[in-house]
Design a protein around this motif. Sequence first.
Motif, PDB file in Angstrom:
ATOM      1  N   HIS A  25       0.214 -11.539 -34.586  1.00 40.07           N
ATOM      2  CA  HIS A  25       0.145 -12.865 -33.980  1.00 40.07           C
ATOM      3  C   HIS A  25       1.561 -13.384 -33.765  1.00 40.07           C
ATOM      4  O   HIS A  25       2.396 -13.326 -34.662  1.00 40.07           O
ATOM      5  CB  HIS A  25      -0.628 -13.822 -34.886  1.00 40.07           C
ATOM      6  N   ILE A  29       6.453 -13.688 -35.899  1.00 39.51           N
ATOM      7  CA  ILE A  29       5.416 -12.679 -35.735  1.00 39.51           C
ATOM      8  C   ILE A  29       4.820 -12.373 -37.099  1.00 39.51           C
ATOM      9  O   ILE A  29       5.532 -12.322 -38.104  1.00 39.51           O
ATOM     10  CB  ILE A  29       5.980 -11.397 -35.067  1.00 39.51           C
ATOM     11  N   THR A  30       3.505 -12.225 -37.149  1.00 40.02           N
ATOM     12  CA  THR A  30       2.811 -11.908 -38.396  1.00 40.02           C
ATOM     13  C   THR A  30       2.553 -10.402 -38.478  1.00 40.02           C
ATOM     14  O   THR A  30       2.636  -9.699 -37.461  1.00 40.02           O
ATOM     15  CB  THR A  30       1.474 -12.647 -38.478  1.00 40.02           C
ATOM     16  N   ARG A  84       4.208 -16.508 -32.207  1.00 41.35           N
ATOM     17  CA  ARG A  84       4.406 -17.910 -31.822  1.00 41.35           C
ATOM     18  C   ARG A  84       5.830 -18.057 -31.314  1.00 41.35           C
ATOM     19  O   ARG A  84       6.774 -17.622 -31.970  1.00 41.35           O
ATOM     20  CB  ARG A  84       4.164 -18.819 -33.016  1.00 41.35           C
ATOM     21  N   ALA A 118       4.971 -14.014 -42.364  1.00 43.10           N
ATOM     22  CA  ALA A 118       5.475 -14.052 -40.993  1.00 43.10           C
ATOM     23  C   ALA A 118       6.973 -13.823 -41.066  1.00 43.10           C
ATOM     24  O   ALA A 118       7.615 -14.127 -42.076  1.00 43.10           O
ATOM     25  CB  ALA A 118       5.165 -15.390 -40.321  1.00 43.10           C
TER      26      ALA A 118
END
Length: 114
Positions: free
Chosen positions: A56, A51-52, A58, A33
């Motif tokens: 994804h 961000i991954t 957060r 990430a």
Amino acid sequence: QVQLVESGGGLVQAGGSLRLSCAASGKISSFNAMGWYRQAPGKQRELVALITPGGHIRYGESVKGRFTISRDNAKRVFLQMNSLKPEDTAVYYCNGKIPAGDYWGQGTQVTVSS
């Protein structure tokens, strides 16, 4: 040696926008990430956004709806900050996570005047 280099900080009035960039260099192909933390004077470092590689995302609660993280490859991320508030004033640190731990940038100052 892996380095994370931030750019884009500065001084802005409340309600304004800034865009931060972070680029990684060195012997690393990707991170689990990548993103941003911030630390205001006298406060603990807190999550801003991560961000991954799979996309994804957060966000920290205080920035949801105002900040947007994005990436254009595995080693560069951006943080678009809109509707900035004086309480967003902090040093913003780029972060890259691998299984063995975290890499950190030197930080870039963001100051929001009221």
